[in-house]
Design a protein around this motif. Structure first.
Motif, PDB file in Angstrom:
ATOM      1  N   LEU A  57      37.846  -1.956  89.153  1.00 46.64           N
ATOM      2  CA  LEU A  57      37.995  -0.640  88.870  1.00 46.64           C
ATOM      3  C   LEU A  57      38.265   0.155  90.188  1.00 46.64           C
ATOM      4  CD1 LEU A  57      34.867   0.313  86.595  1.00 46.64           C
ATOM      5  CD2 LEU A  57      37.471   0.571  86.068  1.00 46.64           C
ATOM      6  N   ARG A  58      37.657  -0.600  91.434  1.00 47.42           N
ATOM      7  CA  ARG A  58      38.233  -0.148  92.766  1.00 47.42           C
ATOM      8  C   ARG A  58      39.453  -0.277  92.967  1.00 47.42           C
ATOM      9  NH1 ARG A  58      40.296  -1.593  96.936  1.00 47.42           N
ATOM     10  NH2 ARG A  58      40.513  -3.781  96.177  1.00 47.42           N
ATOM     11  N   ARG A  59      40.252  -1.115  92.750  1.00 47.48           N
ATOM     12  CA  ARG A  59      41.647  -1.296  92.603  1.00 47.48           C
ATOM     13  C   ARG A  59      42.345  -0.185  91.818  1.00 47.48           C
ATOM     14  NH1 ARG A  59      40.415  -7.042  92.510  1.00 47.48           N
ATOM     15  NH2 ARG A  59      41.390  -7.159  90.455  1.00 47.48           N
ATOM     16  N   PHE A  60      41.904  -0.272  90.684  1.00 49.65           N
ATOM     17  CA  PHE A  60      42.421   0.781  89.851  1.00 49.65           C
ATOM     18  C   PHE A  60      42.383   2.253  90.145  1.00 49.65           C
ATOM     19  CE2 PHE A  60      41.704   3.449  85.924  1.00 49.65           C
ATOM     20  CZ  PHE A  60      43.029   3.525  85.416  1.00 49.65           C
ATOM     21  N   ALA A  61      41.156   2.728  90.849  1.00 49.35           N
ATOM     22  CA  ALA A  61      40.975   3.746  91.320  1.00 49.35           C
ATOM     23  C   ALA A  61      41.642   4.298  92.788  1.00 49.35           C
ATOM     24  CB  ALA A  61      39.453   4.145  91.577  1.00 49.35           C
ATOM     25  N   GLY A  62      42.103   3.007  93.365  1.00 48.42           N
ATOM     26  CA  GLY A  62      42.799   3.331  94.675  1.00 48.42           C
ATOM     27  C   GLY A  62      42.177   3.443  95.845  1.00 48.42           C
ATOM     28  N   VAL A  63      40.610   3.086  96.020  1.00 46.28           N
ATOM     29  CA  VAL A  63      39.877   3.453  97.150  1.00 46.28           C
ATOM     30  C   VAL A  63      39.709   1.881  97.671  1.00 46.28           C
ATOM     31  CG1 VAL A  63      38.591   5.309  96.233  1.00 46.28           C
ATOM     32  CG2 VAL A  63      37.979   3.065  95.652  1.00 46.28           C
ATOM     33  N   LEU A 104      34.329   3.240  96.340  1.00 43.78           N
ATOM     34  CA  LEU A 104      33.802   3.346  94.839  1.00 43.78           C
ATOM     35  C   LEU A 104      32.439   3.153  95.090  1.00 43.78           C
ATOM     36  CD1 LEU A 104      34.646   3.344  91.804  1.00 43.78           C
ATOM     37  CD2 LEU A 104      34.502   1.142  91.793  1.00 43.78           C
ATOM     38  N   VAL A 105      31.628   4.257  94.842  1.00 47.20           N
ATOM     39  CA  VAL A 105      30.164   4.299  95.052  1.00 47.20           C
ATOM     40  C   VAL A 105      29.292   3.963  93.997  1.00 47.20           C
ATOM     41  CG1 VAL A 105      28.252   5.727  95.995  1.00 47.20           C
ATOM     42  CG2 VAL A 105      30.558   5.914  97.018  1.00 47.20           C
ATOM     43  N   VAL A 106      28.421   2.948  93.928  1.00 40.85           N
ATOM     44  CA  VAL A 106      27.813   2.768  92.884  1.00 40.85           C
ATOM     45  C   VAL A 106      26.227   3.280  93.291  1.00 40.85           C
ATOM     46  CG1 VAL A 106      26.681   0.803  91.414  1.00 40.85           C
ATOM     47  CG2 VAL A 106      28.849   0.452  92.581  1.00 40.85           C
ATOM     48  N   ARG A 107      25.889   4.437  92.632  1.00 44.19           N
ATOM     49  CA  ARG A 107      24.658   4.815  92.495  1.00 44.19           C
ATOM     50  C   ARG A 107      23.491   3.980  91.904  1.00 44.19           C
ATOM     51  NH1 ARG A 107      28.042   9.419  91.715  1.00 44.19           N
ATOM     52  NH2 ARG A 107      28.075  10.692  93.602  1.00 44.19           N
ATOM     53  N   ALA A 108      23.549   3.628  90.489  1.00 48.21           N
ATOM     54  CA  ALA A 108      22.530   3.047  89.864  1.00 48.21           C
ATOM     55  C   ALA A 108      23.249   2.225  88.562  1.00 48.21           C
ATOM     56  CB  ALA A 108      21.754   4.026  89.096  1.00 48.21           C
TER      57      ALA A 108
END
Length: 397
Positions: free
Chosen positions: A379-385, A351-355
Motif C-alpha cells: 500500500l505504501r508503494r501504491f500511495a506513492g509515499v 504511510l502512518v499506521v496508528r492502530a
C-alpha cells in the motif's frame, strides 16, 4: 429440494466472484481493467482520500499492477465507463447505459419530490433549462462556472445551478466528462456516452430480467432484498415478480451463517451451486480493503458470512468513535481478522499506521504481523509515499 451451502463454501465463492481469490494471470492493463469492472458490476466512487480514493483502492486490491491512468483513459477517452448512481456514485460499464435509462426516468420523479423542499419548485425548471443550454452552447462545465448564482440555503447549501447540474446528471441529460481534482466536469450525455450504447433501448421486462440475473450472478446466493439492493435499480415488488416468473429455473439454497447460526434462505442460478463447490481456497495473505470494497459493502451480509461487524465512523462524533474516523477492514485468507487505522501523510512522505485492532480470537503472532507489514509495504508503494511509520503502541490486543 433446498440445498445447504456451507459457510466456508459461501465465503470462498463470494470472494471469488469479487475477484479476491487467486493471482491475476498477468499485468492489469486496459482490457483486463474493463473486464474487472464489468465482472464486479460497478466500482464505488467516494470523495474521502485518507490512503487513496475508494475506486483506485478497490481496483488495486484485485491487482497490484493496476494503473490509475488506465482507468482515466477508459473513462475519459474510450468511453468504456460512465459515472452515475447505483446505491451511491459509481463507475459503471457503458454497455450498461441502456438499463440506466430506466433509472433516469424514475429519478426524475423521485428527485423532484425529494428536492422540492430544498431548492423550491418555483423556478427550478428555468434553472434546469438555463444550465442545460449553457452546457450545450459552451461545452463542458463545472459548478464553479456558475458561482455568481445566489447560494441556496437548502440541504447541501448548493447554489441553484449546482442543484440543476446534479439533477441533470442524475436523470441522464448530462454526464461526467472528466474530473479535475475530484470536481465533476459535466457535459451533454450525447457527447460523453458512445453512440451504440445510447441508441440501444430495452423494454421494462428485459430491464428487470437483466438487473435480477446480473445481480444474482455477482452475488452468487442472495435474498430478494439483496437482489434489489445490488444495483439499486429495482423495487422489491419487481424482484418478487421476477422470482415468481422464473421460479422453475432458480435453485433454493440455505446458506450457513458463521458460527453455526440459522441458515439464510437464498436463491441461486443453477450453475452457481456447482461452481461454489469448486471454488479454490483463497491465498493465505493479508489484504487491507477499502471500506467500500464490493466484498464487504453489504454490512449485514458481511456479519452473517464473515462474523465481522464493521461500520464507518466518519459521521460519528469523535468522542463516541470506537475505532477512528476512517478505519480499514483487514482480511487474512477468507477470514476478517481486524481493522486498521492507516493514513498516507504526504507532508511526511509516509504511510502512518496508528492502530491495528485484531478481532476476538486473533492472536497477533509474528507470522501475522509479518504478513500485515508486507501488505502495508504494498500500500505504501501504491500511495506513492516513501516509508511506513508506526505510531508507538499501534498493535492493540
Amino acid at each position: 429440494m433446498t440445498i445447504l451451502v456451507s459457510n466456508r463454501q459461501a465465503r470462498h465463492h463470494l470472494m471469488s466472484l469479487a475477484g479476491l481469490v487467486g493471482l491475476p494471470a498477468g499485468p492489469m492493463r486496459r482490457e483486463g481493467l474493463a473486464e474487472t469492472v464489468a465482472s464486479l458490476g460497478f466500482v464505488q466512487v467516494d470523495s474521502v482520500n485518507v490512503l487513496e480514493r475508494a475506486h483506485h483502492h478497490i481496483l488495486f486490491s484485485r491487482s497490484q499492477t493496476y494503473r490509475r491512468r488506465d482507468l482515466q483513459h477508459l473513462l475519459e477517452k474510450d468511453g468504456a465507463f460512465f459515472e452515475n448512481w447505483t446505491h451511491d456514485a459509481s463507475i459503471i460499464p457503458s454497455s450498461f447505459f441502456p438499463y440506466w435509462r430506466h433509472r433516469f426516468a424514475r429519478e426524475k420523479i423521485r428527485l423532484r419530490a425529494r428536492w422540492k423542499d430544498h431548492f423550491g419548485s418555483e423556478g427550478f425548471d428555468d434553472d434546469l433549462a438555463r444550465v442545460l443550454d449553457h452546457v450545450a452552447v459552451n461545452g463542458p462545465a463545472m459548478a464553479r462556472d456558475f458561482e455568481g448564482d445566489k447560494p441556496s440555503t437548502g440541504w447541501w447549501d448548493w447554489h441553484p445551478s449546482k442543484a440543476a447540474l446534479e439533477f441533470l446528471w442524475r436523470t441522464g441529460d448530462l454526464a461526467i466528462a472528466r474530473r479535475e481534482g475530484f470536481q465533476k466536469v459535466y457535459d451533454l450525455t450525447e457527447r460523453v456516452i458512445p453512440q451504440p450504447h445510447r441508441e440501444h433501448e430495452v423494454d421494462h421486462d428485459a430491464f428487470v430480467d437483466w438487473a435480477c440475473r446480473q445481480a444474482l450472478t455477482r452475488l452468487g446466493f442472495a435474498t430478494r432484498g439483496e437482489i434489489a439492493a445490488f444495483w439499486a435499480l429495482l423495487t422489491p415488488g419487481e424482484v418478487d415478480e421476477w422470482l415468481v416468473r422464473n421460479r422453475d429455473e432458480l435453485v433454493k439454497v440455505q446458506v450457513e451463517t458463521v458460527g453455526g447460526g440459522k441458515p439464510r434462505p437464498c436463491f441461486a442460478l443453477p450453475e452457481t451451486v456447482e461452481s461454489a463447490k469448486e471454488t479454490p481456497e483463497p491465498q493465505d495473505k493479508v489484504r487491507i480493503l477499502s471500506p467500500f470494497d464490493p466484498l464487504l459493502r453489504d454490512r449485514a451480509r458481511t456479519e452473517r458470512l464473515f462474523g465481522f461487524f464493521y461500520r464507518i465512523e466518519i459521521f460519528v462524533p469523535e468522542a463516541k468513535r470506537q475505532y477512528g474516523y476512517y478505519v480499514y477492514p483487514v482480511l487474512r485468507g477468507d477470514r476478517a481478522i481486524g481493522r486498521i487505522d492507516v493514513k498516507a501523510e504526504r507532508d511526511r512522505d509516509a504511510l502512518v499506521v496508528r492502530a491495528f485492532w485484531p478481532e476476538a480470537g486473533i492472536r497477533p503472532s509474528r507470522a501475522l504481523v509479518s504478513k500485515l507489514e508486507a501488505e502495508l509495504e504494498r500500500l505504501r508503494r501504491f500511495a506513492g509515499v516513501g516509508s511506513v511509520a508506526f505510531v508507538d503502541g499501534w498493535l492493540k490486543g
